[in-house]
Structures are given as structure tokens and as C-alpha cells.
Design a protein around this motif. Structure first.
Motif: not given
Length: 287
Positions: A95, A118-119, A122-123, A198-200, A203, A210, A212, A287
Motif C-alpha cells: 500500500t 490495480e491501484q 484497491q482504492s 490493502t492487498r491485491l 487481477s 482485493v 482490505v 492511494r
């Protein structure tokens, strides 16, 4: 707030179930060994600071300045460090901030317009965790608005049916609320989820999964409350899909932890907690 086990619907859809210390600073003492040998006058002389100590001090300062400059370097060439612009940095935290500007759009009370990458996924998941864990979920009209804003159209009815059953009169009474989900007179109901990271995990072009990691608060703040505000730690997993120019949640599940060791902070009074929650607004997690 997503407070899983307590609410009895920790798994999808819409599941809900101390502060770690780090010591900063400190005093480091250095013992100086005086030169050996006896003095003819019977006293030890004060040692003379040599050039070696000065060189060491200067070296440490130079290294510190270089480290700060490197850490604060931003906006440069994405290929810096020998990799191509499309390569992921091996030492980047999951993150870590990327420099991309936060979203500016809103869909009701929820942020919208997340990036198609991807960002952005996660956001979106972090923002949706906040919305789905808020006190607004205890109001039928507001809850429906949140679901319409964050849930994929094909999943909205399923979420709504499940949550309408979960937010029942018995559930409200268990939390000390009135039968309609409102707080009794003289009390403030608090339900808030705060993403920690957060962690993906998966994808694709238009799909993402994701996780959280969150902390949360839930309870009644007020003099004589039998359901005082307590905290918890949980991880929410969302499957997201890119629909009509934004990320939407298709599924939602939750599990406990990871939870840190509780600290020894003094518990604040009900008045202090109520004032903090009403006085400190939430964040847009981009992010």
C-alpha cells in the motif's frame, strides 16, 4: 462498521464482525575509554577528540541526508533503478503511495471515479469498506443508497435482501438500539471502519480481488451505556468488476484479524469517544 461475529453475518454479502506502540527516539549514551598508561602527575587527562571521530560524524550525517533525499524523491522517471516502466518495484510495500492524485468524484456519500488499474481497484475496495461499515447502514434508506453506489447492478438485489434480514429488530436490540435502528435518547451510536492496508490477490483487465485489513469501532457512547464502544480487527475480501467506468463490488466476505497485541491506553470516557467520532471526519482512501 464491519463487526463480524457480533452481527452474525460475517460472510458475503456485507459482512461485519490497541494501538500498537513503536518507540521513537531515545537517548544513546557513549562511554569514552580514556587512553591507557599512567600519568606522571597521578591524574587521567581528558582525551583529545581525534580526526577519526569527526570523520565518522560527518559520514553519518552525509548518509542520513542521502537517505532522506532518496526517500523523498518522486515524480521522476518510472524506469529509475534499472527496470522498465512496466516492471513492479520488488521492494514496494503493498500500500505504498504511488503519487497518483486521489479521486475527486462522488456517488452520494461515497467516492467514485477510481482509476482502471490495480491501484484504483484497491482504492475502491478501501472506500467501499468504509461505506459498508458505517452507521448509515443502520438506516434502510441510506443503506439502499450505499448499495446502489458501491455494488454491481447484478448483485444489488442479493445484497439488499440479505442485509435487510441481517439488520433486524433483534440485531438492533442486541446493540442497545431502538427497534428502528436509532440510538436511544442521550446516546450516540458509533460504527466506523478504518482501512489499515490493502492487498491485491487477483487481477485481470476488468476484474480484481482485493483484501482490505481494517480496524473498527462499534457501540453506544453515553453515560451508563451497557454497550460501550469497542474496537476490533478484521479483513474484508471484495471481488470487484469494472462496470460503466468504475469499480463495483460483486462479492464481499470478512474474517477476523490480524489483530495486534492490545496496548495499555486508558479507556476514554463515553463523552470523549462521542466527541471524537463526531468531531473527526472520515477519509477518502485513495492511494
Amino acid at each position: 462498521m464491519s463487526q463480524g461475529d457480533e452481527r452474525g453475518y460475517g460472510d458475503e454479502p456485507g459482512g461485519r464482525t490497541e494501538d500498537a506502540y513503536s518507540t521513537l527516539g531515545g537517548t544513546r549514551q557513549t562511554r569514552t575509554r580514556l587512553p591507557g598508561g599512567d600519568d606522571s602527575d597521578g591524574y587521567n587527562r581528558r582525551p583529545t577528540r581525534g580526526s577519526r571521530s569527526l570523520v565518522m560524524v560527518v559520514g553519518v550525517v552525509v548518509l542520513l541526508i542521502a537517505a532522506i533525499a532518496f526517500a523523498n524523491r518522486g515524480g521522476g522517471d518510472d524506469t529509475a533503478g534499472g527496470g522498465s516502466g512496466t516492471d513492479k518495484k520488488a521492494d514496494s510495500a503493498p500500500t505504498a503511495p504511488t503519487g497518483t492524485k486521489p479521486v475527486t468524484g462522488r456517488n452520494g456519500v461515497t467516492a467514485s471515479g477510481f482509476a482502471h488499474d490495480e491501484q484504483g481497484a484497491q482504492s475502491a475496495a478501501a472506500n467501499y469498506a468504509v461505506a459498508l461499515g458505517s452507521a448509515d447502514m443502520f438506516d434502510k434508506t441510506k443503506r439502499d443508497g450505499i448499495l446502489n453506489a458501491v455494488i454491481a447492478p447484478q448483485s444489488v438485489n442479493r445484497f439488499r435482501t440479505t442485509l435487510d434480514q441481517a439488520y433486524s429488530t433483534d440485531f438492533f436490540r442486541n446493540l442497545g438500539l431502538n427497534d428502528d435502528g436509532t440510538a436511544p435518547a442521550g446516546f450516540a451510536f458509533i460504527s466506523r471502519t478504518s482501512p489499515v492496508g490493502t492487498r491485491l490477490t487477483k487481477s485481470a483487465t476488468d476484474q480484481a480481488t482485493v483484501e482490505v485489513w481494517c480496524s473498527g469501532l462499534i457501540g453506544l457512547a453515553g453515560e451508563g451505556s451497557t454497550k460501550p464502544v469497542s474496537d476490533g480487527w478484521f479483513t474484508i475480501t471484495m471481488e470487484l468488476q469494472w462496470i460503466n467506468g468504475d469499480w463495483k463490488a460483486v462479492t464481499h466476505s470478512q474474517k477476523e484479524g490480524p489483530a495486534p497485541v492490545g496496548g495499555d491506553d486508558r479507556a476514554s470516557s463515553a463523552e470523549e469517544i462521542a466527541g471524537a467520532v463526531s468531531g473527526f471526519g472520515g477519509f477518502t482512501y485513495a492511494r
